[in-house]
Design a protein around this motif. Structure first.
Motif, PDB file in Angstrom:
ATOM      1  N   THR A  94      -3.708 -17.730  52.989  1.00 45.53           N
ATOM      2  CA  THR A  94      -3.175 -16.945  51.845  1.00 45.53           C
ATOM      3  C   THR A  94      -4.352 -16.946  50.996  1.00 45.53           C
ATOM      4  OG1 THR A  94      -1.465 -17.066  50.090  1.00 45.53           O
ATOM      5  CG2 THR A  94      -2.649 -19.060  50.618  1.00 45.53           C
ATOM      6  N   GLY A  95      -4.308 -16.279  49.944  1.00 45.36           N
ATOM      7  CA  GLY A  95      -5.108 -15.959  48.610  1.00 45.36           C
ATOM      8  C   GLY A  95      -5.792 -14.671  48.589  1.00 45.36           C
ATOM      9  N   ASP A 116       2.782 -19.428  42.742  1.00 48.24           N
ATOM     10  CA  ASP A 116       3.985 -19.347  43.348  1.00 48.24           C
ATOM     11  C   ASP A 116       3.858 -18.492  44.882  1.00 48.24           C
ATOM     12  OD1 ASP A 116       5.037 -20.812  41.231  1.00 48.24           O
ATOM     13  OD2 ASP A 116       6.031 -18.855  40.464  1.00 48.24           O
ATOM     14  N   TRP A 117       3.145 -17.650  44.703  1.00 50.21           N
ATOM     15  CA  TRP A 117       2.987 -16.752  45.980  1.00 50.21           C
ATOM     16  C   TRP A 117       1.981 -17.490  46.813  1.00 50.21           C
ATOM     17  CZ3 TRP A 117      -2.289 -14.270  46.509  1.00 50.21           C
ATOM     18  CH2 TRP A 117      -2.544 -13.532  47.792  1.00 50.21           C
ATOM     19  N   MET A 118       0.949 -18.047  46.304  1.00 49.95           N
ATOM     20  CA  MET A 118       0.357 -18.920  47.496  1.00 49.95           C
ATOM     21  C   MET A 118       1.027 -19.935  48.152  1.00 49.95           C
ATOM     22  SD  MET A 118      -3.538 -18.538  46.000  1.00 49.95           S
ATOM     23  CE  MET A 118      -3.466 -18.301  44.373  1.00 49.95           C
ATOM     24  N   LEU A 119       1.785 -20.748  47.213  1.00 54.39           N
ATOM     25  CA  LEU A 119       2.590 -21.826  47.380  1.00 54.39           C
ATOM     26  C   LEU A 119       3.552 -21.509  48.510  1.00 54.39           C
ATOM     27  CD1 LEU A 119       2.814 -24.783  47.100  1.00 54.39           C
ATOM     28  CD2 LEU A 119       4.537 -24.487  45.343  1.00 54.39           C
ATOM     29  N   LEU A 122       2.208 -20.944  51.859  1.00 51.05           N
ATOM     30  CA  LEU A 122       1.562 -22.176  52.621  1.00 51.05           C
ATOM     31  C   LEU A 122       2.935 -23.172  52.822  1.00 51.05           C
ATOM     32  CD1 LEU A 122      -1.286 -23.304  50.034  1.00 51.05           C
ATOM     33  CD2 LEU A 122      -1.448 -22.883  52.512  1.00 51.05           C
ATOM     34  N   GLN A 123       4.070 -23.199  52.249  1.00 51.77           N
ATOM     35  CA  GLN A 123       5.167 -23.879  52.501  1.00 51.77           C
ATOM     36  C   GLN A 123       6.264 -23.326  53.176  1.00 51.77           C
ATOM     37  OE1 GLN A 123       6.299 -25.461  48.488  1.00 51.77           O
ATOM     38  NE2 GLN A 123       5.034 -27.163  49.084  1.00 51.77           N
ATOM     39  N   ASP A 124       6.303 -21.978  53.049  1.00 57.87           N
ATOM     40  CA  ASP A 124       7.565 -21.160  53.804  1.00 57.87           C
ATOM     41  C   ASP A 124       7.210 -20.193  54.733  1.00 57.87           C
ATOM     42  OD1 ASP A 124       9.269 -22.749  51.751  1.00 57.87           O
ATOM     43  OD2 ASP A 124       8.945 -21.035  50.192  1.00 57.87           O
ATOM     44  N   GLY A 125       6.040 -19.688  54.631  1.00 58.63           N
ATOM     45  CA  GLY A 125       5.674 -18.649  55.566  1.00 58.63           C
ATOM     46  C   GLY A 125       4.826 -17.475  55.042  1.00 58.63           C
ATOM     47  N   ILE A 126       4.286 -16.602  55.771  1.00 59.63           N
ATOM     48  CA  ILE A 126       3.636 -15.624  55.333  1.00 59.63           C
ATOM     49  C   ILE A 126       4.336 -14.182  55.721  1.00 59.63           C
ATOM     50  CG2 ILE A 126       1.554 -13.877  55.780  1.00 59.63           C
ATOM     51  CD1 ILE A 126      -0.088 -16.257  56.469  1.00 59.63           C
ATOM     52  N   LYS A 132       3.695 -20.417  58.751  1.00 61.88           N
ATOM     53  CA  LYS A 132       2.813 -20.718  57.474  1.00 61.88           C
ATOM     54  C   LYS A 132       1.296 -20.402  57.413  1.00 61.88           C
ATOM     55  CE  LYS A 132       6.318 -24.462  56.922  1.00 61.88           C
ATOM     56  NZ  LYS A 132       6.494 -25.723  56.999  1.00 61.88           N
ATOM     57  N   ALA A 133       0.986 -20.078  56.200  1.00 62.75           N
ATOM     58  CA  ALA A 133      -0.596 -20.122  55.838  1.00 62.75           C
ATOM     59  C   ALA A 133      -1.141 -21.245  56.295  1.00 62.75           C
ATOM     60  CB  ALA A 133      -0.599 -19.449  54.416  1.00 62.75           C
ATOM     61  N   GLY A 134      -2.310 -21.377  56.661  1.00 61.82           N
ATOM     62  CA  GLY A 134      -3.071 -22.615  56.833  1.00 61.82           C
ATOM     63  C   GLY A 134      -3.923 -23.299  56.169  1.00 61.82           C
ATOM     64  N   TRP A 135      -4.447 -22.151  54.985  1.00 59.47           N
ATOM     65  CA  TRP A 135      -5.091 -22.560  54.002  1.00 59.47           C
ATOM     66  C   TRP A 135      -5.304 -21.470  53.090  1.00 59.47           C
ATOM     67  CZ3 TRP A 135     -10.677 -20.578  53.874  1.00 59.47           C
ATOM     68  CH2 TRP A 135     -10.798 -19.301  54.823  1.00 59.47           C
ATOM     69  N   ILE A 136      -6.392 -21.627  51.924  1.00 59.18           N
ATOM     70  CA  ILE A 136      -6.563 -20.397  50.915  1.00 59.18           C
ATOM     71  C   ILE A 136      -7.723 -20.002  50.955  1.00 59.18           C
ATOM     72  CG2 ILE A 136      -6.256 -20.316  48.430  1.00 59.18           C
ATOM     73  CD1 ILE A 136      -4.718 -22.821  48.329  1.00 59.18           C
TER      74      ILE A 136
END
Length: 305
Positions: A94-95, A116-119, A122-126, A132-136
């Motif tokens: 994400t990011g 909120d978008w990045m979280l 990471l937690q719910d999915g892209i 889920k995103a693995g990193w930023i």
């Protein structure tokens, strides 16, 4: 227990071997306002990229980290399609990238909205991918951060604190990386959860050491773009300086480019395996150290609870 969050789910260290920590499957380096930005057919992407993944699978590579983020054409759905076609896990971020590669909605968003978008990714999915995103992944200007880039970094730090996700930044100058770490630490984050992408571009080796002393990861990720002897020499210098436990090695290669006919010509992800590692071994680097550089370090950096 820590896991690597990939297109094929969360994987433990015992399920993985060699990991390439900085590559691209799909990237569009045009700005997001350009016609046709990040547009391509799945069939064309698979035709170009599946052979590249199969080639590294045959060499024992077990996962790679996709470094295309928002602003430079991240297509998580294309990553997923390539991953499923090859049964090969890909770690997607994400990011968002730096100016001028920042979409209008990101530029207009508040720090809270960006967090909120990045979280959520990471937690719910892209998007609708189911993973889920693995990193930023972020970036900063070569001569320093803009206010917008600082806002994105602060939001990313808050998301990283909540998830223990790694923040990686395309930042060419070591002194700018130090400024980024100042912001991360001021927000309550940790330099230990940050990787300085393209560290090899910083000519002052003292800054490589300073970043590691501060706790950050450093990454030499131009293998194959320069003579392999040059990459090997820098890795050996880092090992001699005691930086091996915080060093990542990769190519920054790939990739399908929708700005080019049929995605362009791929740049194989194989040089680390076929040229660099044998050169390091011939220079006396032991197998345990090589496994640390290529297996343990990438997993430790990119995994999270």
């Amino acid at each position: 227990m820590r896991r690597l969050y990939t297109t094929l789910g969360a994987l433990g260290a015992d399920q993985l071997g060699m990991i390439l920590p900085h590559e691209h499957v799909f990237v569009d380096l045009r700005t997001p306002d350009q016609p046709g930005y990040a547009e391509a057919s799945v069939e064309e992407v698979l035709a170009l990229m599946v052979p590249q993944i199969e080639a590294i699978k045959a060499l024992g590579v077990t996962a790679l980290v996709e470094c295309s983020t928002g602003g430079v054409g991240r297509r998580a759905d294309m990553d997923l399609a390539v991953s499923k076609a090859t049964n090969f896990p890909i770690v997607v971020p994400t990011g968002n990238y730096r100016e001028p590669w920042i979409p209008a909605w990101v530029a207009a968003a508040s720090e809270d909205a960006l967090h909120d978008w990045m979280l959520a990714e990471l937690q719910d999915g892209i998007e609708q991918t189911g993973f889920k995103a693995g990193w930023i992944k972020l970036s900063a200007g070569d001569d320093g951060m803009t206010r917008l880039e600082e806002r994105i970094l602060r939001a990313a730090t808050r998301a990283a604190i909540a998830t223990d996700a790694l923040i990686g930044s395309h930042t060419i100058r070591g002194r700018v990386v130090m400024d980024q770490l100042d912001i991360i630490e001021a927000e309550g984050g940790s330099a230990a959860r940050f990787v300085s992408i393209h560290t090899q571009a910083e000519p002052d080796f003292g800054l490589h050491k300073a970043l590691v002393e501060r706790g950050a990861w450093i990454e030499y990720d131009n293998v194959g773009a320069v003579p392999v002897e040059e990459s090997a020499g820098l890795v050996l210098k880092a090992l001699d300086a005691g930086l091996g436990d915080k060093l990542l090695i990769s190519h920054d290669r790939g990739w399908f480019d929708p700005a080019l006919p049929k995605g362009g010509e791929p740049k194989p992800y194989t040089v680390v395996s076929t040229e660099l590692l044998p050169m390091l071994a011939a220079a006396g680097v032991g197998e345990e150290t090589i496994v640390g550089l290529t297996h343990r370090n990438p997993f430790a950096a990119f995994s999270r609870p």
